[in-house]
Design an enzyme around this catalytic site. Sequence first.
Site, PDB file in Angstrom:
ATOM      1  N   ASP A   1     -10.650  45.641  48.670  1.00  0.00           N
ATOM      2  CA  ASP A   1     -10.998  46.771  47.808  1.00  0.00           C
ATOM      3  C   ASP A   1      -9.795  47.354  47.078  1.00  0.00           C
ATOM      4  O   ASP A   1      -9.920  48.357  46.383  1.00  0.00           O
ATOM      5  CB  ASP A   1     -11.689  47.869  48.644  1.00  0.00           C
ATOM      6  CG  ASP A   1     -10.828  48.320  49.814  1.00  0.00           C
ATOM      7  OD1 ASP A   1      -9.669  47.865  49.917  1.00  0.00           O
ATOM      8  OD2 ASP A   1     -11.315  49.117  50.635  1.00  0.00           O
ATOM      9  N   GLY A   2      -8.630  46.752  47.279  1.00  0.00           N
ATOM     10  CA  GLY A   2      -7.440  47.242  46.579  1.00  0.00           C
ATOM     11  C   GLY A   2      -6.879  48.534  47.152  1.00  0.00           C
ATOM     12  O   GLY A   2      -5.950  49.111  46.591  1.00  0.00           O
TER      13      GLY A   2
ATOM     14  N   ASP B   1       3.704  34.413  52.650  1.00  0.00           N
ATOM     15  CA  ASP B   1       3.598  35.400  51.573  1.00  0.00           C
ATOM     16  C   ASP B   1       4.160  36.752  51.999  1.00  0.00           C
ATOM     17  O   ASP B   1       4.250  37.666  51.176  1.00  0.00           O
ATOM     18  CB  ASP B   1       2.138  35.549  51.121  1.00  0.00           C
ATOM     19  CG  ASP B   1       1.188  35.859  52.261  1.00  0.00           C
ATOM     20  OD1 ASP B   1       1.124  35.055  53.204  1.00  0.00           O
ATOM     21  OD2 ASP B   1       0.539  36.919  52.228  1.00  0.00           O
TER      22      ASP B   1
HETATM   23  P1  AMP Z   1      -1.180  40.767  54.076  1.00  0.00           P
HETATM   24  O1  AMP Z   1      -1.061  39.583  54.988  1.00  0.00           O
HETATM   25  O2  AMP Z   1      -1.751  41.993  54.701  1.00  0.00           O
HETATM   26  O3  AMP Z   1       0.154  41.093  53.464  1.00  0.00           O
HETATM   27  O4  AMP Z   1      -2.192  40.418  52.876  1.00  0.00           O
HETATM   28  C1  AMP Z   1      -2.585  39.134  52.525  1.00  0.00           C
HETATM   29  C2  AMP Z   1      -3.264  39.125  51.179  1.00  0.00           C
HETATM   30  O5  AMP Z   1      -4.447  39.924  51.200  1.00  0.00           O
HETATM   31  C3  AMP Z   1      -2.420  39.658  50.036  1.00  0.00           C
HETATM   32  O6  AMP Z   1      -2.731  38.912  48.896  1.00  0.00           O
HETATM   33  C4  AMP Z   1      -2.903  41.078  49.904  1.00  0.00           C
HETATM   34  O7  AMP Z   1      -2.686  41.609  48.625  1.00  0.00           O
HETATM   35  C5  AMP Z   1      -4.383  40.920  50.190  1.00  0.00           C
HETATM   36  N1  AMP Z   1      -5.000  42.160  50.685  1.00  0.00           N
HETATM   37  C6  AMP Z   1      -4.864  42.725  51.904  1.00  0.00           C
HETATM   38  N2  AMP Z   1      -5.604  43.847  51.999  1.00  0.00           N
HETATM   39  C7  AMP Z   1      -6.231  44.004  50.816  1.00  0.00           C
HETATM   40  C8  AMP Z   1      -7.137  44.959  50.275  1.00  0.00           C
HETATM   41  N3  AMP Z   1      -7.568  46.001  50.987  1.00  0.00           N
HETATM   42  N4  AMP Z   1      -7.551  44.789  49.004  1.00  0.00           N
HETATM   43  C9  AMP Z   1      -7.144  43.748  48.274  1.00  0.00           C
HETATM   44  N5  AMP Z   1      -6.309  42.806  48.724  1.00  0.00           N
HETATM   45  C10 AMP Z   1      -5.849  42.922  49.967  1.00  0.00           C
HETATM   46 MG    MG Z   2       1.355  40.673  52.377  1.00  0.00          MG
END
Ligand code: AMP
Ligand code: MG
Length: 515
Positions: free
Chosen positions: A127-128, A262
């Site tokens: 949800d961003g 990432d």
């Molecule tokens: P992370 O491992 O938490 O750093 O996130 C992995 C991927 O999921 C990244 O591309 C983040 O931008 C995406 N992401 C995590 N939470 C959200 C969210 N609530 N809305 C959109 N993208 C998300």
């Molecule tokens: Mg991340």
Amino acid sequence: MTSNSCFEALPKPNSFAQLPPEFYTRLPTTPLNQPRLLHASAEVAALLGLPLEALSTPEFLAVVSGSEPLPGGATLAAVYSGHQFGVWAGQLGDGRAHLLGEIQGPEGSVELQLKGAGMTPYSRMGDGRAVVRSSVREYLASHAMQGLGIPTTRALSLVSASNPVMRETVETAAVVARVAPSFVRFGSFEHWASRKRPDHLRTLADYVIDRFYPDCRTRIAQATAPAYEPYVQLLRRVVQRTATLMADWQVVGFCHGVMNTDNMSILGLTLDYGPYGFMDGFDARHICNHTDSNGRYAWHAQPAVAHWNLYQLANSLHEIVPDTEPLQAALNEFEPIFLEAMQARLSQKLGLGRWQSGDETLIDDLWSLMQGSHADFTLTFRQLAYAPGLTLASQAQIEHDLGQTVNANLTPFVDLFVDRAAALAWLEAYAKRLGPEPTQNWQERVAGMLAVNPLYVLRNHLAQQAIEAAERGDAAEIARQMKALRNPFVAQAGQEAYAAAPAAGAPHLEVSCSS
Ligand code: AMP
Ligand code: MG
């Protein structure tokens, strides 16, 4: 746009936005309802060239909440890919992060990024948004790591809003403004390698080298070096920084929790605070992320995972470095650099001076002792510093020399262990290693140990207290914890509770990827 914004006069080179358009999507942030500033850091603001007074202006809040663009900035979401839990995940990207722009600050150029300011083309199912819980954790952790002297992205501000956000339950929206010279990740490189775009990969590598590792180009030994040599040197620098970062994490009991490629910074910064944890009771297999059921990212596994992640980076660079041999040689540097960094840090933590043969065993025995009793990670090292070592018998001598009772009580250290006899036996071996020495030396030794063994770390139960207060709209607990965490090596009056291990029988806090 607001006039006279505190941000207006700051120079904005916005260099990332000048990369080819395929590297990102330009788009505005999505404003939140009734944003409220919970905390802002004067120290991080200074990195941008913002004075303290700026932090209380409506213009500051408008920018760091995502209500208005950064004047002179270039808002965008960057694309990257990555391996998640060891599996190729394909394209990811800034799903809830917006790079607002790059500001030329007094100490160099830094990027300002919002986390939780709305959806982007990379949001996938998300949800961003971010919630108060995860944002308080990121905000406090960034400051705690900085206080510990560990490379990290910085946190400028923490804003909450009235929008409900659906997670396992309904939570409250929040935005953290983060600051770093760059948010480029290993996954940014993997992205172009997987797309078979050596042109973009080269552009990205050149960008990173020119801005952050210029000596990769200038320090090449032979004039006959192949044209790809700067990219090999880049890998070497990243190997070096990542290896020392791992040593930094290990010796404070920090577990990142989601070491996906990432989430690995090309600058060797701690990046993306999610289900991280500072260990309380020591367990080498400690898993801080509830979602990581196999323990891929357990504490003891972190250095090997970092090496694996670097292997993925090397694999990507192979698209522009046709020879595997120099890439492999760069990767082989990881282990010796990591081990040397561990030895350096551990000998400081134990006040050993120069590393000697046999120190390995002494330290391994300490880990085993800690493991056997699940002794508190932070307090074990801190209390060891208070026990000025030497021989157990020499405490009377120390007190005689000093003419006063010293805080040389071994009991608080021994009390951390179930097997007290084993703890005492270890102390005896430790004292033997230190050997007899004059009073002045041990005073210096103690001071040196206290300067590297923190008293305050961001324990999960402390973060939880700050979260619960913030969810009630009370940011005072964040401010109080920040004070201790920003200066974690010095005991502060009235902050004793922040140094304590969680109470026995306190409920275990589950922390997962959901944030
Ligand atoms: P992370 O491992 O938490 O750093 O996130 C992995 C991927 O999921 C990244 O591309 C983040 O931008 C995406 N992401 C995590 N939470 C959200 C969210 N609530 N809305 C959109 N993208 C998300
Ligand atoms: Mg991340």
